[in-house]
Design a protein around this motif. Sequence first.
Motif, PDB file in Angstrom:
ATOM      1  N   ASP A  14     -16.441  13.966 -32.590  1.00  0.00           N
ATOM      2  CA  ASP A  14     -15.903  13.702 -31.250  1.00  0.00           C
ATOM      3  C   ASP A  14     -16.974  13.803 -30.172  1.00  0.00           C
ATOM      4  O   ASP A  14     -16.733  13.435 -29.017  1.00  0.00           O
ATOM      5  CB  ASP A  14     -14.793  14.704 -30.908  1.00  0.00           C
ATOM      6  CG  ASP A  14     -13.597  14.583 -31.832  1.00  0.00           C
ATOM      7  OD1 ASP A  14     -13.387  13.487 -32.399  1.00  0.00           O
ATOM      8  OD2 ASP A  14     -12.874  15.587 -32.008  1.00  0.00           O
ATOM      9  N   LEU A  15     -18.155  14.300 -30.531  1.00  0.00           N
ATOM     10  CA  LEU A  15     -19.155  14.652 -29.525  1.00  0.00           C
ATOM     11  C   LEU A  15     -20.194  13.555 -29.340  1.00  0.00           C
ATOM     12  O   LEU A  15     -20.763  13.060 -30.317  1.00  0.00           O
ATOM     13  CB  LEU A  15     -19.871  15.947 -29.924  1.00  0.00           C
ATOM     14  CG  LEU A  15     -18.983  17.178 -30.125  1.00  0.00           C
ATOM     15  CD1 LEU A  15     -19.823  18.352 -30.613  1.00  0.00           C
ATOM     16  CD2 LEU A  15     -18.267  17.538 -28.827  1.00  0.00           C
ATOM     17  N   PRO A  16     -20.520  13.203 -28.108  1.00  0.00           N
ATOM     18  CA  PRO A  16     -21.669  12.342 -27.852  1.00  0.00           C
ATOM     19  C   PRO A  16     -22.965  13.115 -28.080  1.00  0.00           C
ATOM     20  O   PRO A  16     -22.956  14.351 -28.221  1.00  0.00           O
ATOM     21  CB  PRO A  16     -21.504  11.946 -26.383  1.00  0.00           C
ATOM     22  CG  PRO A  16     -20.747  13.085 -25.779  1.00  0.00           C
ATOM     23  CD  PRO A  16     -19.828  13.586 -26.858  1.00  0.00           C
ATOM     24  N   ALA A  17     -24.057  12.407 -28.100  1.00  0.00           N
ATOM     25  CA  ALA A  17     -25.347  13.014 -28.453  1.00  0.00           C
ATOM     26  C   ALA A  17     -25.720  14.173 -27.541  1.00  0.00           C
ATOM     27  O   ALA A  17     -26.297  15.175 -27.998  1.00  0.00           O
ATOM     28  CB  ALA A  17     -26.447  11.954 -28.439  1.00  0.00           C
ATOM     29  N   LEU A  45     -31.503  10.562 -34.007  1.00  0.00           N
ATOM     30  CA  LEU A  45     -32.007  11.368 -32.892  1.00  0.00           C
ATOM     31  C   LEU A  45     -33.389  11.967 -33.168  1.00  0.00           C
ATOM     32  O   LEU A  45     -33.689  13.076 -32.743  1.00  0.00           O
ATOM     33  CB  LEU A  45     -31.008  12.476 -32.504  1.00  0.00           C
ATOM     34  CG  LEU A  45     -29.683  11.973 -31.906  1.00  0.00           C
ATOM     35  CD1 LEU A  45     -28.721  13.133 -31.724  1.00  0.00           C
ATOM     36  CD2 LEU A  45     -29.919  11.259 -30.572  1.00  0.00           C
ATOM     37  N   MET A  46     -34.236  11.208 -33.876  1.00  0.00           N
ATOM     38  CA  MET A  46     -35.633  11.616 -33.919  1.00  0.00           C
ATOM     39  C   MET A  46     -36.204  11.620 -32.502  1.00  0.00           C
ATOM     40  O   MET A  46     -37.098  12.405 -32.186  1.00  0.00           O
ATOM     41  CB  MET A  46     -36.451  10.676 -34.805  1.00  0.00           C
ATOM     42  CG  MET A  46     -36.120  10.714 -36.290  1.00  0.00           C
ATOM     43  SD  MET A  46     -36.316  12.348 -37.035  1.00  0.00           S
ATOM     44  CE  MET A  46     -34.625  12.915 -36.971  1.00  0.00           C
ATOM     45  N   HIS A  47     -35.679  10.731 -31.692  1.00  0.00           N
ATOM     46  CA  HIS A  47     -35.984  10.713 -30.258  1.00  0.00           C
ATOM     47  C   HIS A  47     -34.676  10.962 -29.517  1.00  0.00           C
ATOM     48  O   HIS A  47     -33.689  10.242 -29.719  1.00  0.00           O
ATOM     49  CB  HIS A  47     -36.612   9.382 -29.857  1.00  0.00           C
ATOM     50  CG  HIS A  47     -37.900   9.113 -30.561  1.00  0.00           C
ATOM     51  ND1 HIS A  47     -38.228   7.881 -31.082  1.00  0.00           N
ATOM     52  CD2 HIS A  47     -38.938   9.927 -30.841  1.00  0.00           C
ATOM     53  CE1 HIS A  47     -39.426   7.952 -31.653  1.00  0.00           C
ATOM     54  NE2 HIS A  47     -39.876   9.197 -31.525  1.00  0.00           N
ATOM     55  N   GLY A  48     -34.669  11.982 -28.679  1.00  0.00           N
ATOM     56  CA  GLY A  48     -33.428  12.451 -28.090  1.00  0.00           C
ATOM     57  C   GLY A  48     -32.732  11.461 -27.187  1.00  0.00           C
ATOM     58  O   GLY A  48     -31.524  11.570 -26.960  1.00  0.00           O
ATOM     59  N   ASN A  49     -33.455  10.483 -26.667  1.00  0.00           N
ATOM     60  CA  ASN A  49     -32.852   9.501 -25.766  1.00  0.00           C
ATOM     61  C   ASN A  49     -32.478   8.203 -26.482  1.00  0.00           C
ATOM     62  O   ASN A  49     -32.202   7.194 -25.832  1.00  0.00           O
ATOM     63  CB  ASN A  49     -33.790   9.206 -24.586  1.00  0.00           C
ATOM     64  CG  ASN A  49     -35.142   8.664 -25.025  1.00  0.00           C
ATOM     65  OD1 ASN A  49     -35.472   8.676 -26.214  1.00  0.00           O
ATOM     66  ND2 ASN A  49     -35.941   8.202 -24.069  1.00  0.00           N
ATOM     67  N   GLU A  50     -32.460   8.223 -27.806  1.00  0.00           N
ATOM     68  CA  GLU A  50     -32.093   7.044 -28.600  1.00  0.00           C
ATOM     69  C   GLU A  50     -30.871   7.409 -29.445  1.00  0.00           C
ATOM     70  O   GLU A  50     -31.001   7.906 -30.566  1.00  0.00           O
ATOM     71  CB  GLU A  50     -33.267   6.603 -29.474  1.00  0.00           C
ATOM     72  CG  GLU A  50     -34.496   6.196 -28.662  1.00  0.00           C
ATOM     73  CD  GLU A  50     -35.698   5.836 -29.523  1.00  0.00           C
ATOM     74  OE1 GLU A  50     -35.515   5.581 -30.736  1.00  0.00           O
ATOM     75  OE2 GLU A  50     -36.814   5.814 -28.989  1.00  0.00           O
ATOM     76  N   ASP A  51     -29.685   7.164 -28.896  1.00  0.00           N
ATOM     77  CA  ASP A  51     -28.476   7.697 -29.524  1.00  0.00           C
ATOM     78  C   ASP A  51     -27.769   6.722 -30.453  1.00  0.00           C
ATOM     79  O   ASP A  51     -26.716   7.041 -31.001  1.00  0.00           O
ATOM     80  CB  ASP A  51     -27.498   8.192 -28.461  1.00  0.00           C
ATOM     81  CG  ASP A  51     -26.903   7.071 -27.600  1.00  0.00           C
ATOM     82  OD1 ASP A  51     -27.318   5.899 -27.760  1.00  0.00           O
ATOM     83  OD2 ASP A  51     -26.017   7.383 -26.773  1.00  0.00           O
ATOM     84  N   VAL A  52     -28.333   5.526 -30.679  1.00  0.00           N
ATOM     85  CA  VAL A  52     -27.629   4.520 -31.472  1.00  0.00           C
ATOM     86  C   VAL A  52     -27.322   5.027 -32.884  1.00  0.00           C
ATOM     87  O   VAL A  52     -26.246   4.736 -33.426  1.00  0.00           O
ATOM     88  CB  VAL A  52     -28.415   3.190 -31.525  1.00  0.00           C
ATOM     89  CG1 VAL A  52     -29.754   3.350 -32.240  1.00  0.00           C
ATOM     90  CG2 VAL A  52     -27.596   2.097 -32.186  1.00  0.00           C
ATOM     91  N   THR A  84     -31.858  17.609 -31.037  1.00  0.00           N
ATOM     92  CA  THR A  84     -30.650  17.800 -30.233  1.00  0.00           C
ATOM     93  C   THR A  84     -30.962  18.353 -28.845  1.00  0.00           C
ATOM     94  O   THR A  84     -30.268  18.044 -27.878  1.00  0.00           O
ATOM     95  CB  THR A  84     -29.665  18.739 -30.942  1.00  0.00           C
ATOM     96  OG1 THR A  84     -30.312  20.003 -31.192  1.00  0.00           O
ATOM     97  CG2 THR A  84     -29.191  18.143 -32.260  1.00  0.00           C
ATOM     98  N   SER A  85     -32.009  19.184 -28.732  1.00  0.00           N
ATOM     99  CA  SER A  85     -32.333  19.763 -27.420  1.00  0.00           C
ATOM    100  C   SER A  85     -32.831  18.691 -26.457  1.00  0.00           C
ATOM    101  O   SER A  85     -32.527  18.721 -25.258  1.00  0.00           O
ATOM    102  CB  SER A  85     -33.352  20.892 -27.557  1.00  0.00           C
ATOM    103  OG  SER A  85     -34.544  20.448 -28.180  1.00  0.00           O
ATOM    104  N   ALA A  86     -33.572  17.711 -26.958  1.00  0.00           N
ATOM    105  CA  ALA A  86     -33.998  16.601 -26.111  1.00  0.00           C
ATOM    106  C   ALA A  86     -32.827  15.671 -25.801  1.00  0.00           C
ATOM    107  O   ALA A  86     -32.718  15.139 -24.691  1.00  0.00           O
ATOM    108  CB  ALA A  86     -35.129  15.828 -26.779  1.00  0.00           C
ATOM    109  N   ALA A  87     -31.942  15.485 -26.781  1.00  0.00           N
ATOM    110  CA  ALA A  87     -30.766  14.647 -26.549  1.00  0.00           C
ATOM    111  C   ALA A  87     -29.888  15.231 -25.446  1.00  0.00           C
ATOM    112  O   ALA A  87     -29.257  14.488 -24.686  1.00  0.00           O
ATOM    113  CB  ALA A  87     -29.968  14.499 -27.840  1.00  0.00           C
ATOM    114  N   GLU A  88     -29.847  16.544 -25.358  1.00  0.00           N
ATOM    115  CA  GLU A  88     -29.016  17.210 -24.351  1.00  0.00           C
ATOM    116  C   GLU A  88     -29.391  16.783 -22.934  1.00  0.00           C
ATOM    117  O   GLU A  88     -28.537  16.707 -22.042  1.00  0.00           O
ATOM    118  CB  GLU A  88     -29.149  18.725 -24.507  1.00  0.00           C
ATOM    119  CG  GLU A  88     -28.216  19.545 -23.641  1.00  0.00           C
ATOM    120  CD  GLU A  88     -28.292  21.025 -23.982  1.00  0.00           C
ATOM    121  OE1 GLU A  88     -27.237  21.656 -24.052  1.00  0.00           O
ATOM    122  OE2 GLU A  88     -29.424  21.539 -24.191  1.00  0.00           O
TER     123      GLU A  88
END
Length: 215
Positions: A14-17, A45-52, A84-88
Amino acid sequence: MYAELYELPARLLDLPADKLHAFLGGPTLIHLQGRREAPLFVSVLMHGNEDVGWEAVRHMLKKYLPGGGDQELPRSLSLFIGNTSAAEVNMRRLAGQPDYNRVWPGSELPPTAEHAMMESIVDTMAHKGVFASVDVHNNTGINPHYACVNVVRTESLHLAAMFSRTVVYFTRPKGVQSMAMTELCPAVTLECGKVGQLHGVEHASEYLHACLHLA
């Protein structure tokens, strides 16, 4: 350095990145049992701003029993949820962090705790007899979707061609996920267009679904 789980935590899908870090606490490797034993390895999410990749996995897993669907997984799945910390905070990486896709075995960067984490994950997947590996990314430009390989082998080229007629072969930079995993199994990197494009999510989700059905 990372958590290792053997089922999907309730409500995870249910959670977004940007909500994953508060829920998981950091990088997480999740093993899900399927009919065929040798797992498909998928990293997101190897890169936090790439959520595809995460969005595609959320979409795909909801069809199957682990995600609340009515179908058994046709093949075991090992899912690595990376930075995940960068995705946050919707960043590629945080200040002081290495790039998560430059620290896999074979990296030329000075050793860090993240190098040790990726080495451990590769060892785990080798022990499990990994079937194939897919690393899912967005890219920044207006590009067609394409797949990347690091070796010219029939199996990896077949895996790439399942995603796109456009296949890119590269040997640098070192330390990328696909280059480490190609020592164990067919491995590809997917580039799924810009962040926020539904077509990228749907294309990657359909591709992962197809990979799970490969014999």
